[in-house]
Write a protein that holds these residues in place. Structure first.
Motif, PDB file in Angstrom:
ATOM      1  N   THR A 597     -21.722   5.243  44.277  1.00  0.00           N
ATOM      2  CA  THR A 597     -21.995   6.514  45.083  1.00  0.00           C
ATOM      3  C   THR A 597     -20.238   7.509  43.929  1.00  0.00           C
ATOM      4  OG1 THR A 597     -23.404   6.054  46.157  1.00  0.00           O
ATOM      5  CG2 THR A 597     -22.329   7.851  47.241  1.00  0.00           C
ATOM      6  N   TYR A 598     -19.414   6.541  45.064  1.00  0.00           N
ATOM      7  CA  TYR A 598     -17.315   6.894  44.896  1.00  0.00           C
ATOM      8  C   TYR A 598     -16.952   7.236  43.614  1.00  0.00           C
ATOM      9  CZ  TYR A 598     -19.644   8.573  49.787  1.00  0.00           C
ATOM     10  OH  TYR A 598     -20.355   9.183  50.888  1.00  0.00           O
ATOM     11  N   LYS A 599     -16.993   5.916  43.201  1.00  0.00           N
ATOM     12  CA  LYS A 599     -15.872   5.160  42.539  1.00  0.00           C
ATOM     13  C   LYS A 599     -15.804   6.059  41.306  1.00  0.00           C
ATOM     14  CE  LYS A 599     -13.861   0.990  40.575  1.00  0.00           C
ATOM     15  NZ  LYS A 599     -14.629  -0.737  40.838  1.00  0.00           N
ATOM     16  N   ASP A 600     -17.256   6.297  40.292  1.00  0.00           N
ATOM     17  CA  ASP A 600     -16.610   7.461  38.955  1.00  0.00           C
ATOM     18  C   ASP A 600     -15.946   8.294  39.898  1.00  0.00           C
ATOM     19  OD1 ASP A 600     -18.225   8.103  41.238  1.00  0.00           O
ATOM     20  OD2 ASP A 600     -19.678   9.641  39.544  1.00  0.00           O
ATOM     21  N   GLU A 601     -15.786   8.871  40.805  1.00  0.00           N
ATOM     22  CA  GLU A 601     -14.824  10.312  41.099  1.00  0.00           C
ATOM     23  C   GLU A 601     -13.116   9.730  41.619  1.00  0.00           C
ATOM     24  OE1 GLU A 601     -19.203  12.250  41.813  1.00  0.00           O
ATOM     25  OE2 GLU A 601     -18.266  10.342  42.443  1.00  0.00           O
ATOM     26  N   LEU A 602     -13.278   8.958  42.303  1.00  0.00           N
ATOM     27  CA  LEU A 602     -12.570   8.359  43.403  1.00  0.00           C
ATOM     28  C   LEU A 602     -11.540   7.809  42.328  1.00  0.00           C
ATOM     29  CD1 LEU A 602     -13.814   7.890  46.993  1.00  0.00           C
ATOM     30  CD2 LEU A 602     -12.771  10.068  45.979  1.00  0.00           C
ATOM     31  N   GLY A 603     -11.950   6.828  41.318  1.00  0.00           N
ATOM     32  CA  GLY A 603     -11.173   6.084  40.558  1.00  0.00           C
ATOM     33  C   GLY A 603     -10.440   5.767  41.189  1.00  0.00           C
ATOM     34  N   ASP A 604      -8.812   5.680  41.168  1.00  0.00           N
ATOM     35  CA  ASP A 604      -8.198   4.077  42.378  1.00  0.00           C
ATOM     36  C   ASP A 604      -8.498   4.295  43.730  1.00  0.00           C
ATOM     37  OD1 ASP A 604      -7.441   3.752  39.241  1.00  0.00           O
ATOM     38  OD2 ASP A 604      -5.586   4.489  39.470  1.00  0.00           O
TER      39      ASP A 604
END
Length: 793
Positions: A597-604
């Motif tokens: 859900t979130y990793k693609d936008e939040l990255g590191d």
């Protein structure tokens, strides 16, 4: 052959000599729990009874002598811990551990804790009882430093012992206050999300239900969360415990079987060795307190006697804001204010590094506080960002607060004491022998202009984002003898202030909901009931969250084993027991859902986000959003994912991962196979023999995140959950049997590795057992170990 035999004999002899040497060393260097010692600055003899778990019961004829004795015995058990914690705020860890701690030292030295301490100390009433007893306590510590045995850790690191001053006490206050704060990990991340991804992403994370959304896709920018991630890493490197959460509840007589108040408290703090709290019992003709003290704090933050009991949890109010300053384009040493340009203040700092040259740096300070760009390396933000922290900005009365809490004569006295707390914000809990129960949200609460969020960077130049008013303490959330006959706190959202919920970084409702469910269920609680409740591992929310996830799985093409895993999860009652399979499935499934859900936008910044209260608060709402801007995977530009796809793929990935990790048999995926707890010593972190010698554990255990027996771990890609924090002590104080109230520490009373009390409570703690907190004089005087402290002539 003869050569081999001779060599083996020599090796055996060497091993024997080493073992004997270590044994003799241990005999010499363990704390002195019996016999006689001569101590300076005592007016009369002091008797210290050490009970079977090493708690000193200090009997003195006056408080001055008692606090000299407390300092001495505290130091002989915890001098290493004192040395660690006093060095944090002043930026002196690199002197011990080398350049790996340099960034941490620069950060803490730049926060202004030392400068605030100096300002406070300059204005102290040196004739006050709090000040004089603090000096007596420090005198006891320093006498041990000068006359007692040097702890093994000092020898291993080649450290010279130094005497302590009251500034060290205030540095500990400052470190404790900062470790309670949450804004430094959350506000910078939220600001980046708002600025780089846009309002839609930001609003959903702030748990605003926007309904059905049809949003045009647009290019997003990389979220680095540099300041949040940097501060988080610096805090993770600290060799001492950080303060996290807590539970507490106090039952009025109407809720208990014997008609007397029962008090419960278990502050959640990072696990370490030695344990955070040092138990002690002081008794003089005019004073008595059984306290739990932090290293270098003379007065306990948790305590009780025959008349009253008190404790705390973290309030989690927002007491730290970031301001963007605007430099003078003609002079970068000035910044803009409504009164015109003002000069920055510059403070020069020097950090000493073990086996390296000293390093110097400069802290730039505006009226709002230190500029973070200068004390967090590689911060890629051209704007000067000042940290405005209430702890360093306002009058500090923490020494008086802790003294008055431990010396209160009435509920009114106690309330007046906690009203002086400015930061960190604390839920202070109270119960007494007269039947009173109380909760105070103790902090300097403030007001900003309407519609201004304190969770993103504020404008430092315009003057429009300044604090407009401080709220009088009587308007803080609080309850005294409420009609429902109990008070409680689990770091959850407190009641309204002036008609609005006060902003903060509160934990989700999980523990608070479970506590109230159990408390509302009966009116005949006993001490044993409360003790059992403190070890409760049933989540009040995960079953519902799991059900919401499951109904969004497309089960059309699932295997029989995958469907079995879903069935196990569907029937889970939320208990985090060792043999729970559902707990293992749920936590891996949760990680995959969050990652997809979130990793693609939040990255590191993803790992930081998923282990924050921000994510905990947003999760239940996010799962139930049929349409959300977060569901789409921005790495697939020609395809738009929906909720069912994200959750179904997450479940399949979870199942595949667990098969590879734990085997094909779903029934064997026990929670105990993936979770454990180990109490790490700062030197034991090096591993090998040092780990075996200094660390305590690892242990199998029960519990998980946000259950009453809160065993806090980080979700990550490994699927192994190493508990990093939890109850730093569990206390149950029953005013119907006050002389036999209950407590437990995670490891033991002593920080001296050669002491019998270094880890003698560890297994009991894991098993949910307790030991007595003795107040009965007859029982105490039966102690096998008695130390007589005599005035030195």
């Amino acid at each position: 052959m003869k050569f081999i035999k001779k060599t083996l004999k020599i090796l055996v002899l060497i091993i024997v000599l080493v073992v004997v040497g270590v044994w003799l060393y241990s005999l010499t260097y363990h704390p002195k729990y019996d016999g006689e010692l001569e101590i300076k600055n005592l007016s009369e003899e002091v008797t210290v009874y050490f009970d079977e778990i090493g708690v000193p019961h200090i009997n003195a004829q006056n408080q001055k002598d008692a606090y000299v004795a407390l300092g001495y015995v505290h130091a002989q058990d915890r001098l290493w811990q004192m040395e660690l914690i006093r060095r944090i705020a002043s930026g002196r860890l690199s002197e011990m551990f080398g350049k790996d701690l340099l960034k941490t030292d620069v950060f803490f030295a730049g926060l202004g804790i030392e400068e605030a301490a100096e300002k406070t100390i300059a204005n102290l009433d040196t004739n006050s009882e709090a000040y004089l007893l603090t000096q007596s306590y420090l005198d006891g510590i320093n006498q041990y430093i000068n006359d007692g045995k040097t702890p093994l850790e000092f020898t291993l690191l080649g450290l010279e012992k130094e005497n302590y001053t009251i500034k060290d006490v205030y540095n500990v206050f400052g470190y404790m206050a900062f470790s309670f704060a949450v804004a430094h990990k959350t506000d910078p991340l939220l600001t980046e999300i708002k600025e780089k991804l846009g309002d839609a992403y930001f609003n959903e994370l702030m748990t605003t239900d926007l309904g059905d959304l049809t949003i045009n896709k647009y290019e997003t920018k990389e979220i680095k969360g540099q300041m949040s991630a940097a501060v988080s890493k610096l805090m993770d490197k600290l060799p001492v415990s950080t303060f996290i959460g807590s539970n507490s509840w106090v039952l009025a007589p109407e809720k208990t079987k014997k008609g007397k108040v029962i008090f419960a408290n278990d502050p959640h703090i990072g696990f370490s060795q030695p344990s955070v709290w040092y138990q002690n019992h002081i008794k003089t003709p005019d004073f008595e307190i059984y306290g739990f003290n932090i290293a270098l704090m003379p007065f306990p933050l948790l305590g009780h006697n025959t008349e009253y009991a008190y404790g705390l949890t973290m309030l989690a109010n927002d007491d730290l804001n970031f301001y963007i300053e605007e430099n003078n384009p003609e002079n970068s040493n000035q910044y803009k204010t409504v009164e015109g340009f003002k000069d920055y203040t510059f403070i020069d700092k020097t950090i000493s590094i073990k086996d390296e040259k000293d390093t110097t740096f400069q802290v730039k300070v505006s009226k709002h506080g230190p500029i973070m760009n200068g004390i967090i390396s590689h911060l890629e933000d051209d704007r000067p960002i000042a940290m405005n922290w209430m702890y360093t900005q306002l009058k500090n009365e923490q020494l008086d607060v802790s003294f008055e809490m431990s010396h209160a004569k009435s509920l009114t006295n106690f309330k007046n004491a906690v009203a002086k707390i400015h930061a960190p914000g604390l839920n202070v809990m109270y119960g007494d022998a007269k039947g009173n129960v109380a909760w105070f949200a103790s902090a300097k609460l403030y007001q900003l202009r309407d519609s201004l969020s304190s969770k993103i960077y504020l404008d430092g130049a315009s003057g429009e984002d300044e604090i407009t008013e401080y709220v009088p303490f009587d308007e803080n959330p609080q309850a005294i003898n409420p009609a429902w006959n109990y008070v409680y706190s689990a770091n959850n959202q407190p009641d309204s202030v002036r008609g609005k919920l006060y902003p903060g970084y509160y934990q989700p409702q999980d523990r608070a909901k479970r506590i109230t469910q159990l408390l509302d269920a009966k009116n005949d609680f006993t001490k044993e009931d409360v003790a059992k409740m403190m070890f409760d591992v049933k989540s009040s929310t995960v079953s519902e969250i799991a059900a919401d996830l499951i109904k969004n799985i497309d089960q059309t093409n699932l295997s029989a084993s995958e469907k079995k895993a879903i069935s196990i999860l569907e029937s889970w009652d939320g208990n985090y027991l060792k043999t729970s399979v559902a707990a293992t499935i749920y936590n891996r499934f949760l990680y995959e859902v969050l990652a997809n859900t979130y990793k693609d936008e939040l990255g590191d910044s993803f790992e930081l986000f998923i282990n924050s209260q921000l994510q905990d608060q947003a999760l239940p709402i996010q799962i139930n959003r049929a349409n959300s801007i977060w569901w789409d995977d921005i790495k697939t530009p020609n395809k738009t994912e929906n909720r069912q796809e994200i959750i179904t793929n997450s479940f399949k990935s979870s199942f595949e991962f667990l098969e590879n990790q734990l085997g094909k048999n779903v029934d064997d995926w026990f929670w105990k196979r993936v979770i454990s707890v180990e109490h790490e010593h700062a030197i034991g972190k090096a591993g090998g023999l040092l780990r075996t010698f200094f660390n305590v554990g690892p242990f199998e255990t029960v519990g998980g995140n946000e259950v009453i027996n809160n065993q806090i771990f980080k979700l990550d890609s490994t699927g192994i959950y190493k508990i990093t924090a939890g109850p730093s002590t569990r206390r149950v104080i029953d005013f119907s049997d006050i002389e036999n109230s209950l407590a437990i520490l995670p490891t033991g009373q002593s920080g001296n590795v050669f002491s019998d009390h270094y880890k003698d409570q560890a297994q009991k703690f894991v098993d949910g057992e307790f030991v007595d907190m003795k107040l009965n004089e007859v029982q105490i005087k039966r102690s096998e170990n008695v130390l007589i402290l005599k005035p030195k002539k």
